[in-house]
Design a protein around this motif. Structure first.
Motif, PDB file in Angstrom:
ATOM      1  N   GLY B  33      -7.813   8.422   4.870  1.00 26.60           N
ATOM      2  CA  GLY B  33      -9.195   8.206   5.287  1.00 26.60           C
ATOM      3  C   GLY B  33     -10.314   8.950   4.158  1.00 26.60           C
ATOM      4  N   PRO B  34     -11.260   8.860   4.342  1.00 29.20           N
ATOM      5  CA  PRO B  34     -12.031   9.982   3.508  1.00 29.20           C
ATOM      6  C   PRO B  34     -11.320  12.098   3.962  1.00 29.20           C
ATOM      7  CG  PRO B  34     -13.625   9.233   5.008  1.00 29.20           C
ATOM      8  CD  PRO B  34     -11.834   9.011   5.618  1.00 29.20           C
ATOM      9  N   VAL B  35     -10.165  12.065   3.626  1.00 29.11           N
ATOM     10  CA  VAL B  35      -9.959  13.177   3.858  1.00 29.11           C
ATOM     11  C   VAL B  35     -10.189  14.403   3.442  1.00 29.11           C
ATOM     12  CG1 VAL B  35      -8.343  14.533   5.159  1.00 29.11           C
ATOM     13  CG2 VAL B  35      -7.724  11.639   5.292  1.00 29.11           C
ATOM     14  N   SER B  36     -10.163  13.912   1.969  1.00 29.96           N
ATOM     15  CA  SER B  36      -9.843  15.004   1.112  1.00 29.96           C
ATOM     16  C   SER B  36     -11.885  15.341   1.173  1.00 29.96           C
ATOM     17  CB  SER B  36      -9.889  14.523  -0.413  1.00 29.96           C
ATOM     18  OG  SER B  36     -10.732  15.588  -1.442  1.00 29.96           O
ATOM     19  N   PRO B  37     -12.387  16.616   1.054  1.00 29.61           N
ATOM     20  CA  PRO B  37     -14.290  16.578   0.516  1.00 29.61           C
ATOM     21  C   PRO B  37     -13.585  16.569  -1.103  1.00 29.61           C
ATOM     22  CG  PRO B  37     -12.568  18.334   1.346  1.00 29.61           C
ATOM     23  CD  PRO B  37     -11.573  17.784   0.953  1.00 29.61           C
ATOM     24  N   THR B  38     -12.957  16.128  -1.868  1.00 25.79           N
ATOM     25  CA  THR B  38     -13.625  15.832  -2.993  1.00 25.79           C
ATOM     26  C   THR B  38     -14.141  14.128  -3.196  1.00 25.79           C
ATOM     27  OG1 THR B  38     -11.205  15.205  -3.938  1.00 25.79           O
ATOM     28  CG2 THR B  38     -11.824  17.581  -4.211  1.00 25.79           C
ATOM     29  N   GLY B  39     -13.143  13.472  -2.395  1.00 27.42           N
ATOM     30  CA  GLY B  39     -13.968  12.190  -2.116  1.00 27.42           C
ATOM     31  C   GLY B  39     -12.617  11.118  -2.946  1.00 27.42           C
ATOM     32  N   ARG B  40     -11.626  11.856  -3.318  1.00 26.02           N
ATOM     33  CA  ARG B  40     -10.040  10.795  -3.836  1.00 26.02           C
ATOM     34  C   ARG B  40      -9.264  10.960  -2.206  1.00 26.02           C
ATOM     35  NH1 ARG B  40      -6.841  13.966  -8.046  1.00 26.02           N
ATOM     36  NH2 ARG B  40      -6.925  15.643  -6.810  1.00 26.02           N
ATOM     37  N   PRO B  41      -9.187   9.760  -2.676  1.00 28.04           N
ATOM     38  CA  PRO B  41      -8.180   9.328  -1.655  1.00 28.04           C
ATOM     39  C   PRO B  41      -7.165   9.699  -1.449  1.00 28.04           C
ATOM     40  CG  PRO B  41      -8.457   7.618  -3.218  1.00 28.04           C
ATOM     41  CD  PRO B  41      -9.385   8.893  -3.906  1.00 28.04           C
ATOM     42  N   ARG B  42      -6.662  10.080  -0.349  1.00 26.17           N
ATOM     43  CA  ARG B  42      -5.457  10.552  -0.360  1.00 26.17           C
ATOM     44  C   ARG B  42      -4.170   9.780  -0.755  1.00 26.17           C
ATOM     45  NH1 ARG B  42      -2.756  14.685   4.047  1.00 26.17           N
ATOM     46  NH2 ARG B  42      -0.681  14.098   3.358  1.00 26.17           N
ATOM     47  N   ARG B  43      -2.933   9.997  -1.486  1.00 25.42           N
ATOM     48  CA  ARG B  43      -1.634   9.263  -2.232  1.00 25.42           C
ATOM     49  C   ARG B  43      -1.326   9.317  -0.888  1.00 25.42           C
ATOM     50  NH1 ARG B  43       1.472  11.726  -5.668  1.00 25.42           N
ATOM     51  NH2 ARG B  43       3.144   9.303  -5.893  1.00 25.42           N
ATOM     52  N   ASP B  44       0.018   7.902  -0.958  1.00 21.43           N
ATOM     53  CA  ASP B  44       0.500   7.979   0.767  1.00 21.43           C
ATOM     54  C   ASP B  44       2.271   7.206  -0.288  1.00 21.43           C
ATOM     55  OD1 ASP B  44       1.843   6.676   2.097  1.00 21.43           O
ATOM     56  OD2 ASP B  44       1.049   5.662   2.970  1.00 21.43           O
ATOM     57  N   PRO B  45       2.680   8.262  -0.649  1.00 25.77           N
ATOM     58  CA  PRO B  45       4.070   7.472  -1.525  1.00 25.77           C
ATOM     59  C   PRO B  45       4.761   6.661  -0.802  1.00 25.77           C
ATOM     60  CG  PRO B  45       3.828  10.064  -0.803  1.00 25.77           C
ATOM     61  CD  PRO B  45       2.817   9.516  -0.163  1.00 25.77           C
ATOM     62  N   ARG B  46       5.018   6.948   0.614  1.00 21.79           N
ATOM     63  CA  ARG B  46       5.784   5.538   0.894  1.00 21.79           C
ATOM     64  C   ARG B  46       5.343   4.443   0.826  1.00 21.79           C
ATOM     65  NH1 ARG B  46       4.994   9.448   4.933  1.00 21.79           N
ATOM     66  NH2 ARG B  46       7.447  10.990   5.322  1.00 21.79           N
ATOM     67  N   ARG B  47       4.441   4.533   1.223  1.00 19.39           N
ATOM     68  CA  ARG B  47       3.216   2.870   1.150  1.00 19.39           C
ATOM     69  C   ARG B  47       3.993   2.649  -0.760  1.00 19.39           C
ATOM     70  NH1 ARG B  47      -1.483  -0.025   2.426  1.00 19.39           N
ATOM     71  NH2 ARG B  47      -2.387   0.084   0.182  1.00 19.39           N
ATOM     72  N   GLU B  48       3.517   3.143  -1.743  1.00 21.31           N
ATOM     73  CA  GLU B  48       3.607   2.989  -3.293  1.00 21.31           C
ATOM     74  C   GLU B  48       4.680   2.876  -3.620  1.00 21.31           C
ATOM     75  OE1 GLU B  48       1.925   6.161  -5.421  1.00 21.31           O
ATOM     76  OE2 GLU B  48       0.772   6.605  -4.635  1.00 21.31           O
ATOM     77  N   MET B  49       6.387   3.645  -2.800  1.00 20.94           N
ATOM     78  CA  MET B  49       7.110   3.043  -3.331  1.00 20.94           C
ATOM     79  C   MET B  49       7.567   1.565  -1.980  1.00 20.94           C
ATOM     80  SD  MET B  49       9.376   5.318  -4.543  1.00 20.94           S
ATOM     81  CE  MET B  49      10.653   4.724  -3.452  1.00 20.94           C
ATOM     82  N   ALA B  50       7.194   1.339  -0.999  1.00 16.01           N
ATOM     83  CA  ALA B  50       7.126   0.189  -0.517  1.00 16.01           C
ATOM     84  C   ALA B  50       6.546  -0.991  -1.874  1.00 16.01           C
ATOM     85  CB  ALA B  50       6.438  -0.022   0.619  1.00 16.01           C
ATOM     86  N   VAL B  51       5.532  -0.760  -1.875  1.00 19.06           N
ATOM     87  CA  VAL B  51       5.255  -1.762  -3.272  1.00 19.06           C
ATOM     88  C   VAL B  51       5.310  -1.930  -3.738  1.00 19.06           C
ATOM     89  CG1 VAL B  51       3.099  -2.356  -4.683  1.00 19.06           C
ATOM     90  CG2 VAL B  51       2.778  -1.343  -2.600  1.00 19.06           C
ATOM     91  N   SER B  52       6.468  -0.354  -4.430  1.00 14.80           N
ATOM     92  CA  SER B  52       6.940  -0.700  -5.784  1.00 14.80           C
ATOM     93  C   SER B  52       8.709  -2.200  -5.275  1.00 14.80           C
ATOM     94  CB  SER B  52       7.130  -0.001  -6.976  1.00 14.80           C
ATOM     95  OG  SER B  52       7.872   0.668  -5.708  1.00 14.80           O
ATOM     96  N   ARG B  53       8.880  -1.605  -4.086  1.00 17.76           N
ATOM     97  CA  ARG B  53      10.481  -2.498  -4.065  1.00 17.76           C
ATOM     98  C   ARG B  53      10.456  -3.929  -4.343  1.00 17.76           C
ATOM     99  NH1 ARG B  53      14.132  -1.520   1.570  1.00 17.76           N
ATOM    100  NH2 ARG B  53      15.557  -3.352   1.125  1.00 17.76           N
ATOM    101  N   VAL B  54      11.335  -4.688  -4.702  1.00 18.98           N
ATOM    102  CA  VAL B  54      11.593  -5.810  -5.349  1.00 18.98           C
ATOM    103  C   VAL B  54      12.330  -6.330  -4.726  1.00 18.98           C
ATOM    104  CG1 VAL B  54      12.100  -7.459  -7.520  1.00 18.98           C
ATOM    105  CG2 VAL B  54      11.619  -4.733  -7.622  1.00 18.98           C
ATOM    106  N   SER B  55      13.231  -5.949  -4.425  1.00 23.86           N
ATOM    107  CA  SER B  55      14.634  -6.570  -3.218  1.00 23.86           C
ATOM    108  C   SER B  55      14.000  -6.475  -1.972  1.00 23.86           C
ATOM    109  CB  SER B  55      15.816  -6.660  -4.004  1.00 23.86           C
ATOM    110  OG  SER B  55      15.775  -5.078  -3.721  1.00 23.86           O
ATOM    111  N   SER B  56      14.202  -7.572  -0.973  1.00 24.90           N
ATOM    112  CA  SER B  56      13.855  -6.779   0.816  1.00 24.90           C
ATOM    113  C   SER B  56      15.081  -6.702   1.362  1.00 24.90           C
ATOM    114  CB  SER B  56      13.100  -8.354   1.101  1.00 24.90           C
ATOM    115  OG  SER B  56      14.202  -9.531   0.597  1.00 24.90           O
TER     116      SER B  56
END
Lengths: 245, 406
Positions: B33-56
């Motif tokens: 969510g808009p957590v950071s006071p800078t307005g930058r969205p927070r990275r979600d490393p787990r989601r990134e890994m899930a997206v970059s996963r090729v073989s299920s």
């Protein structure tokens, strides 16, 4: 049968000396084999090319001496009208002069003779006043024409090779010299083109499979029967050959 | 440079899941969510890994090459919709201000490389302004004129006519349509026709043009010691490989209407008989033929091979190895040290494709390779490649040709 072999004012591509072209040497040999009276004919400032043609089988020749810048066609027309030959044999085009290949066509038009291009063989026809001509076409095909005389033919490079040059025959042959004054003849028309030293231009590279519409097909390990079917289908689809009965 | 301070209490509050009436506060740390006071969205490393996963299933494999944003990307089951291929644009010249004629030879109703080059040169003369049109003139029906670059097509069925008859016909066409330029190929019948037309019309002609542009045409003269330069005249013959084939939008190839009376086909009285003798491929030389059937090291039964070449109506050729071994005559050798082919089609049986051999077939339009090695250079070059033993394919081809009765 009276035959006239036209000899151009060709020059050697390297030494630039007057020289007979290979096609005209072939024409001289062809005419000598044909029999009858054979004469060479050249209109130009020197007779060196004619002398060389005599060595390839011509017995006699006519040299119409004209100046270098004068169009030879009117002089040739006048001479040929008087001589009235049955067959006129010429090369394809000059080498080292204008190199357009238009002179035989201009002569044929003026003398009202049919012209047959790319001829590889001439032999007397079955009927009198006819001649059988073999014409070279693309892909090794030939056309055999029986033509009413008189006729003008130009030689194809696939005609029989010229008989070897014989120095004694060249010395023995006679050349009848006639000087044509330029005043009586119109000079060559001024060309609309500018002449400048030649610059070699590269030809287009021939690309592999240019113009090929279909994509590449690779068949890995088909049965021989399937492979044979595909090969024949490829040949027929691309119009190379037809194999159906 | 100062960054606004992170307020840990506010961050914790944003993760708070509202569970009314619960004893303990429940937090959802995965929620962004808009957590950071800078307005930058927070990275979600787990989601990134899930997206970059090729073989299920099985061993996980990741594709980290994707450098774009992961925002809003679902882990999988998102299909990329490619835009539908647009219909090829059509070049249409409705009312041409002038015409440029290109005389096609097209043996067997197929455009040759030279014919395509002529159309390309005609397009250079027309220019890209869209005022003029390229008209392809042919004496037998041709396919694919539009893609080759013909805006107009004029097919006059005069296949049996003599050369002088064709020249008279063409003169009628030139007088009735008054094209700005007429382009011929400097080869065979076209070269003959061009000179006949020039002499009968009394019009100058520029033969064997080496460079052709909209403003100047250049030809060699005096045995290539000089060249003639000037404005492109009306009649020209173009040398082979002197212009690039047309590569632009597909052209309309509309039929040009003409009346038969304007250009009648007359026969030549002087020609008493006319007999066409097709070339015998078995006796032709390699430089003259259009179809070569060639054997390499993969062929061992040469009786079979010669029978096959005869049945396919092709000229037999061979690679250097075979000629060195004395299995085929030296005249049959294809390649840099043998004959450089000018044919349309090449069938390579058991030839891997040495560079010197490939030089010899550089001009061939269609190449068929039969070889056991998938990675051979000839397979790369060929339009149709068959990974099979040539010794097995040859008898199958012979049998099939016998069945077809040819």
């Amino acid at each position: 049968m009276k035959t006239v072999v036209l000899v151009s004012g060709a020059r050697h591509p390297v030494s630039r000396r007057p020289a007979l072209t290979r096609l005209e040497a072939q024409a001289a040999s062809l005419a000598a084999k044909l029999g009858g009276t054979v004469r060479g004919l050249h209109a130009g400032p020197s007779d060196d090319q004619l002398r060389e043609a005599l060595g390839h089988g011509l017995g006699e020749a006519d040299w119409l001496e004209i100046e270098d810048r004068v169009d030879p066609v009117p002089a040739l027309i006048d001479h040929l009208k008087a001589a009235a030959p049955d067959i006129v044999i010429a090369g394809r085009r000059g080498e080292g002069t204008g190199d357009t290949g238009l002179v035989p066509y201009a002569l044929a038009e003026a003398l009202d003779m049919p012209i047959i291009a790319d001829v590889v063989g001439v032999s007397p026809g079955a009927g009198s006043g006819t001649v059988s001509i073999e014409q070279a076409l693309k892909k090794g095909a030939r056309r055999r024409l029986v033509v009413q005389l008189p006729v003008l033919v130009t030689i194809h490079p696939l005609a029989p090779p010229p008989s070897p040059f014989a120095f004694a025959a060249a010395r023995r042959g006679t050349i009848r010299h006639e000087r044509i004054e330029a005043t009586g003849l119109p000079t060559a028309k001024p060309s609309p083109f500018v002449e400048r030293p030649y610059r070699a231009r590269p030809k287009m590279m021939r690309q592999a499979g240019a113009g090929q519409a279909g994509e590449k097909a690779v068949l890995v390990g088909p049965t021989p029967e399937e492979a044979a079917e595909r090969i024949l289908a490829f040949l027929e689809d691309n119009g190379i050959r037809r194999y159906s009965a | 440079m100062s960054r606004p301070r992170i307020d840990p209490r506010a961050a914790r509050a944003s993760h708070l899941v509202s569970t009314a009436g619960a004893l303990r506060p429940r937090l959802d740390l995965g929620r962004t969510g808009p957590v950071s006071p800078t307005g930058r969205p927070r990275r979600d490393p787990r989601r990134e890994m899930a997206v970059s996963r090729v073989s299920s299933d099985g061993r996980p494999r990741f594709d980290r090459s994707h450098q774009g944003s992961f925002e809003g990307l679902a882990p999988s089951n998102k299909t990329v919709v490619s835009p539908a291929p647009a219909a090829p644009k059509l070049r249409i010249v409705a009312e041409p201000a002038f015409l440029v004629f290109a005389i096609m030879e097209a043996p067997g109703g197929r455009l040759t490389r030279f014919d395509r080059q002529l159309l390309g040169a005609a397009h250079r003369l027309v220019g890209s302004s869209g005022e003029g049109a390229v008209a392809a003139i042919a004496f037998s029906p041709i396919a694919d004129l539009g893609t080759a670059g013909a805006d107009r097509s004029l097919i006059v069925e005069a296949d049996g006519a003599s050369a002088s008859g064709r020249a008279r016909l063409l003169r009628g066409l030139v007088e009735s349509f008054a094209p700005r330029h007429v382009l011929f190929a400097e080869e065979g019948e076209s070269a003959d026709l061009a000179r006949r037309l020039s002499v009968s019309m009394g019009e100058p002609i520029l033969t064997d043009v080496e460079h052709l542009g909209p403003r100047q045409a250049i030809r060699a003269t005096k045995g290539r010691m000089a060249e003639e330069v000037g404005e492109p005249p009306r009649l020209m013959t173009l040398g082979e490989d002197r212009a690039a084939p047309y590569g632009g939008e597909t052209c309309g190839a509309r039929t040009l209407a003409f009346s038969e009376e304007a250009a009648p086909i007359e026969s030549d009285d002087a020609i008493l008989s006319d007999e066409f003798i097709p070339g015998d491929p078995a006796r032709l030389t390699l430089s003259e033929t259009d179809f070569v059937v060639s054997a390499g090291n993969g062929v061992t039964d040469f009786d079979h091979f010669r029978k096959l070449a005869a049945a396919l109506k092709g000229t037999p050729g061979a690679s250097r190895v075979v000629c060195d071994a004395g299995l085929m005559p030296r005249e049959a050798q294809v390649g840099a040290s043998g004959t450089v082919l000018a044919g349309d089609c090449y069938l390579a049986l058991g030839i891997a494709g040495a560079p010197q051999h490939l030089q010899g077939i550089a001009a061939c339009e269609h190449v068929i390779a039969v070889n056991t090695d998938l990675h051979a250079a000839m397979i790369e070059r060929a339009g149709l490649s068959i990974i099979q033993d040539a010794q097995l394919v040859m008898p199958a081809l012979l049998k099939l040709l016998e069945e077809r009765g040819s």
